[in-house]
Design a protein around this motif. Structure first.
Motif, mmCIF file in Angstrom:
data_model
loop_
_atom_site.group_PDB
_atom_site.id
_atom_site.type_symbol
_atom_site.label_atom_id
_atom_site.label_comp_id
_atom_site.label_asym_id
_atom_site.label_seq_id
_atom_site.Cartn_x
_atom_site.Cartn_y
_atom_site.Cartn_z
ATOM 1 N N UNK A 110 0.801 -1.222 0.000
ATOM 2 C CA UNK A 110 0.000 0.000 0.000
ATOM 3 C C UNK A 110 0.832 1.270 0.000
ATOM 4 N N UNK A 111 2.143 1.141 -0.110
ATOM 5 C CA UNK A 111 3.013 2.312 -0.103
ATOM 6 C C UNK A 111 3.050 2.962 -1.479
ATOM 7 N N UNK A 112 2.919 4.295 -1.504
ATOM 8 C CA UNK A 112 3.053 5.052 -2.742
ATOM 9 C C UNK A 112 4.535 5.174 -3.064
ATOM 10 N N UNK A 113 4.977 4.507 -4.120
ATOM 11 C CA UNK A 113 6.400 4.461 -4.436
ATOM 12 C C UNK A 113 6.835 5.576 -5.383
ATOM 13 N N UNK A 114 5.972 5.975 -6.282
ATOM 14 C CA UNK A 114 6.325 7.060 -7.199
ATOM 15 C C UNK A 114 5.063 7.588 -7.862
ATOM 16 N N UNK A 115 5.173 8.794 -8.421
ATOM 17 C CA UNK A 115 4.101 9.391 -9.229
ATOM 18 C C UNK A 115 4.732 9.890 -10.521
ATOM 19 N N UNK A 116 4.236 9.396 -11.628
ATOM 20 C CA UNK A 116 4.723 9.817 -12.939
ATOM 21 C C UNK A 116 3.744 10.808 -13.552
ATOM 22 N N UNK A 117 4.269 11.858 -14.163
ATOM 23 C CA UNK A 117 3.440 12.857 -14.852
ATOM 24 C C UNK A 117 3.723 12.787 -16.350
ATOM 25 N N UNK A 118 2.679 12.704 -17.144
ATOM 26 C CA UNK A 118 2.800 12.540 -18.591
ATOM 27 C C UNK A 118 3.670 13.643 -19.192
ATOM 28 N N UNK A 119 4.691 13.232 -19.922
ATOM 29 C CA UNK A 119 5.638 14.170 -20.525
ATOM 30 C C UNK A 119 5.127 14.689 -21.870
ATOM 31 N N UNK A 120 4.749 13.768 -22.757
ATOM 32 C CA UNK A 120 4.309 14.148 -24.104
ATOM 33 C C UNK A 120 2.795 14.368 -24.106
ATOM 34 N N UNK A 132 3.114 19.577 -18.297
ATOM 35 C CA UNK A 132 3.832 18.341 -18.622
ATOM 36 C C UNK A 132 4.788 17.917 -17.528
ATOM 37 N N UNK A 133 5.062 16.623 -17.477
ATOM 38 C CA UNK A 133 6.124 16.121 -16.617
ATOM 39 C C UNK A 133 7.474 16.423 -17.227
ATOM 40 N N UNK A 134 8.538 16.073 -16.506
ATOM 41 C CA UNK A 134 9.866 16.479 -16.963
ATOM 42 C C UNK A 134 10.873 15.343 -17.037
#
Length: 293
Positions: A110-120, A132-134
């Motif tokens: 249940x641990x939040x390990x990462x959050x990705x933000x859409x780059x394209x 956008x993400x980076x």
């Protein structure tokens, strides 16, 4: 063996609480089917509902954005913990400036390990309203099938070879891709190719009809076996609502990656300088305004 479940189901437009309920139900069903990892389509939290054009409704849409510690994500952390499954839910993320298209990586505890933000971003459409993400980073997560090096890209990202390659260079064994578009044959070929050229498994979760056309899929990236070409497609869904499961042999993939001629081991980075130039050269014969010379 790792079982991946792709949630190819309908989400409610701009109704986060209903989508949380549907999402938790899908995770519970996936756990009953023995899944180790559950992946949702793009912007599941809001059902990939478009940003309205008029200012008043735009602000209401932006107000749907949540932080990383919001109870909505907490619901997925709980179901992950309760069932011992890793989950990748997708959501409209609150940023310091604006909002982004994001995917959370939650491990089996249940641990939040990462959050990705859409780059394209599809900023030729309503997605111009997003920030956008980076960059692309893989993360090692714990699943019931063992640890796996996981990378995330979202929809339009997969149309740029650099996205999957960046994740492969960061050690990704499995790349998951929440999606929200019509997966035509050319795009299906892209997905197969991203797995093939990076010697990495690739799992894509898409919406079904009538929103999109399904075809959620998993390719394991092991394109050769005993010196002969091998069909590395593990699963391709039809167009209708489904919970698509595929079993990924991580041990076999790791063994394959030791000796394969594909992937990252035979690259010549010094020859690719144009790929990272901030102002890449124009194709020959193209003028300043984009018109043929």
């Amino acid at each position: 063996m790792m079982r991946i479940a792709l949630v190819q189901q309908r989400a409610a437009a701009a109704d986060p609480q209903e989508n949380l309920r549907r999402g938790v139900d899908a995770c519970t069903q996936a756990a009953e089917l023995g899944a180790d990892l559950v992946v949702f389509p793009e912007l599941w939290q809001i059902g990939y509902s478009a940003c309205p054009e008029d200012e008043g409704r735009t602000q209401a849409w932006r107000d749907l954005a949540i932080s990383d510690c919001d109870p909505w994500l907490g619901g997925f952390q709980k179901v992950a913990r309760d069932h011992g499954i890793a989950v990748v839910p997708t959501f409209l993320r609150e940023e310091r400036a604006g909002v982004s298209n994001a995917a959370a990586v939650i491990d089996r505890s249940g641990q939040l390990r990462s959050v990705y933000r859409k780059v394209h971003l599809c900023d030729f459409s309503w997605e111009r309203a997003l920030t956008p993400g980076d960059g692309f980073e893989a993360v090692t997560i714990e699943t019931a099938a063992g640890d796996v090096r996981l990378g995330v890209m979202i929809c339009y990202d997969r149309e740029f070879p650099e996205a999957a390659r960046s994740l492969a260079l960061d050690g990704a064994e499995l790349i998951v891709c929440p999606n929200a578009c019509m997966l035509c044959d050319d795009r299906m070929a892209q997905i197969r190719t991203r797995a093939f050229e990076n010697s990495a498994a690739l799992a894509v979760a898409n919406y079904p009809l009538p929103h999109m056309n399904g075809r959620s899929c998993v390719f394991d990236g092991r394109a050769v076996a005993q010196g002969r070409p091998r069909d590395h497609r593990l699963a391709v869904a039809g167009p209708r609502a489904d919970l698509v499961c595929a079993d990924l042999d991580l041990a076999a993939l790791r063994e394959y990656r030791k000796d394969t001629i594909w992937g990252v081991s035979h690259r010549r980075p010094h020859a690719y300088r144009a790929l990272t130039a901030l102002r890449p050269p124009r194709p020959a014969g193209v003028g300043q305004n984009g018109a043929p010379r």
